[in-house]
Design a protein around this motif. Structure first.
Motif, PDB file in Angstrom:
ATOM      1  N   ASP A  45       0.813  -1.210   0.000  1.00 40.49           N
ATOM      2  CA  ASP A  45       0.000   0.000   0.000  1.00 40.49           C
ATOM      3  C   ASP A  45       0.851   1.267   0.000  1.00 40.49           C
ATOM      4  O   ASP A  45       0.438   2.292  -0.522  1.00 40.49           O
ATOM      5  CB  ASP A  45      -0.946   0.012   1.212  1.00 40.49           C
ATOM      6  CG  ASP A  45      -2.071  -0.999   1.048  1.00 40.49           C
ATOM      7  OD1 ASP A  45      -2.591  -1.123  -0.080  1.00 40.49           O
ATOM      8  OD2 ASP A  45      -2.419  -1.663   2.036  1.00 40.49           O
ATOM      9  N   GLN A  46       2.043   1.195   0.577  1.00 42.32           N
ATOM     10  CA  GLN A  46       2.904   2.369   0.630  1.00 42.32           C
ATOM     11  C   GLN A  46       3.411   2.742  -0.769  1.00 42.32           C
ATOM     12  O   GLN A  46       3.369   3.895  -1.166  1.00 42.32           O
ATOM     13  CB  GLN A  46       4.083   2.112   1.565  1.00 42.32           C
ATOM     14  CG  GLN A  46       4.941   3.339   1.790  1.00 42.32           C
ATOM     15  CD  GLN A  46       6.041   3.061   2.807  1.00 42.32           C
ATOM     16  OE1 GLN A  46       6.174   1.950   3.305  1.00 42.32           O
ATOM     17  NE2 GLN A  46       6.806   4.085   3.115  1.00 42.32           N
ATOM     18  N   LYS A  47       3.880   1.754  -1.520  1.00 41.40           N
ATOM     19  CA  LYS A  47       4.364   1.995  -2.889  1.00 41.40           C
ATOM     20  C   LYS A  47       3.245   1.915  -3.915  1.00 41.40           C
ATOM     21  O   LYS A  47       3.458   2.198  -5.085  1.00 41.40           O
ATOM     22  CB  LYS A  47       5.452   0.987  -3.252  1.00 41.40           C
ATOM     23  CG  LYS A  47       6.717   1.150  -2.458  1.00 41.40           C
ATOM     24  CD  LYS A  47       7.764   0.142  -2.895  1.00 41.40           C
ATOM     25  CE  LYS A  47       9.025   0.283  -2.067  1.00 41.40           C
ATOM     26  NZ  LYS A  47      10.031  -0.739  -2.429  1.00 41.40           N
ATOM     27  N   GLN A  48       2.063   1.518  -3.485  1.00 47.91           N
ATOM     28  CA  GLN A  48       0.884   1.337  -4.330  1.00 47.91           C
ATOM     29  C   GLN A  48       1.175   0.403  -5.503  1.00 47.91           C
ATOM     30  O   GLN A  48       0.992   0.738  -6.666  1.00 47.91           O
ATOM     31  CB  GLN A  48       0.349   2.679  -4.807  1.00 47.91           C
ATOM     32  CG  GLN A  48      -0.180   3.518  -3.672  1.00 47.91           C
ATOM     33  CD  GLN A  48      -1.012   4.671  -4.146  1.00 47.91           C
ATOM     34  OE1 GLN A  48      -0.917   5.104  -5.281  1.00 47.91           O
ATOM     35  NE2 GLN A  48      -1.856   5.171  -3.261  1.00 47.91           N
ATOM     36  N   LEU A 105     -10.075   0.063  -6.461  1.00 47.27           N
ATOM     37  CA  LEU A 105      -8.945   0.984  -6.470  1.00 47.27           C
ATOM     38  C   LEU A 105      -9.180   2.218  -7.323  1.00 47.27           C
ATOM     39  O   LEU A 105      -8.761   3.308  -6.971  1.00 47.27           O
ATOM     40  CB  LEU A 105      -7.684   0.278  -6.988  1.00 47.27           C
ATOM     41  CG  LEU A 105      -7.169  -0.869  -6.140  1.00 47.27           C
ATOM     42  CD1 LEU A 105      -6.017  -1.551  -6.843  1.00 47.27           C
ATOM     43  CD2 LEU A 105      -6.734  -0.364  -4.784  1.00 47.27           C
ATOM     44  N   PHE A 117      -1.129   0.420  -8.695  1.00 47.25           N
ATOM     45  CA  PHE A 117      -2.556   0.588  -8.420  1.00 47.25           C
ATOM     46  C   PHE A 117      -3.226   1.451  -9.490  1.00 47.25           C
ATOM     47  O   PHE A 117      -4.398   1.277  -9.791  1.00 47.25           O
ATOM     48  CB  PHE A 117      -2.768   1.231  -7.057  1.00 47.25           C
ATOM     49  CG  PHE A 117      -2.532   0.317  -5.880  1.00 47.25           C
ATOM     50  CD1 PHE A 117      -2.126  -0.991  -6.038  1.00 47.25           C
ATOM     51  CD2 PHE A 117      -2.721   0.791  -4.594  1.00 47.25           C
ATOM     52  CE1 PHE A 117      -1.912  -1.823  -4.950  1.00 47.25           C
ATOM     53  CE2 PHE A 117      -2.511  -0.031  -3.497  1.00 47.25           C
ATOM     54  CZ  PHE A 117      -2.104  -1.335  -3.682  1.00 47.25           C
ATOM     55  N   SER A 118      -2.479   2.391 -10.081  1.00 43.57           N
ATOM     56  CA  SER A 118      -3.056   3.311 -11.059  1.00 43.57           C
ATOM     57  C   SER A 118      -3.562   2.582 -12.305  1.00 43.57           C
ATOM     58  O   SER A 118      -4.426   3.099 -13.007  1.00 43.57           O
ATOM     59  CB  SER A 118      -2.038   4.373 -11.458  1.00 43.57           C
ATOM     60  OG  SER A 118      -0.899   3.761 -12.042  1.00 43.57           O
TER      61      SER A 118
END
Length: 158
Positions: free
Chosen positions: A40-43, A77, A62-63
């Motif tokens: 989650d930090q680096k997605q 997301l 995630f993008s």
């Protein structure tokens, strides 16, 4: 197969959910496999998936994802994909000015021949069957008669 056995097998394959992990991409594509790490930090999410008989581990930001399903729990997301309208536009029935200009350009130039069309001389053997006929089995190579042979011999030989 007995009807009860067939019914039981149908239930097992249709009604029982699979417990694999799933990534759903922004474009609607889906990748099934086993999620190895969600950062989650680096997605970023890492997934092990079998593609074409080989197992790969890939990382996806995630993008580029719409949702992640991990251990049976779905996590959204991104935005849901816009559904195209009947005209092919992603807006609700409204054409943007650029889209209208493109459609007008297609409507005006689409049915007309290009400027070079009448000045171009066709240069192919008169014996050539240009209707793309289906070739009988074991046909001998003859680029003077068969358009597929002509294409591979004279147009794109390499």
């Amino acid at each position: 197969m007995k009807p009860i056995t067939q019914l039981l097998l149908t239930f097992l394959f249709v009604a029982v959910p699979s417990f694999g992990d799933t990534l759903e991409f922004s474009n609607g594509a889906v990748l099934n496999g086993t999620i190895t790490k969600i950062d989650d930090q680096k997605q970023v999410v890492s997934i092990r998936a079998k593609i074409g008989g080989r197992t790969y581990i890939r990382r996806y930001p995630f993008s580029s994802l719409r949702s992640i399903t991990h251990n049976g729990q779905k996590r959204g997301l991104g935005k849901p994909a816009a559904s195209p309208s009947a005209s092919g536009s992603t807006t609700a029935g409204k054409n943007t000015p650029a889209e209208q200009q493109i459609r007008q350009l297609i409507a005006s130039t689409g049915p007309t021949y290009p400027s070079w069309y009448n000045s171009t001389r066709l240069n192919y053997p008169r014996s050539l069957g240009i209707s793309w006929p289906r070739l009988p089995p074991n046909t001998q190579w003859n680029q003077r008669n068969y358009i597929v042979h002509y294409l591979y011999s004279d147009i794109i030989p390499n």
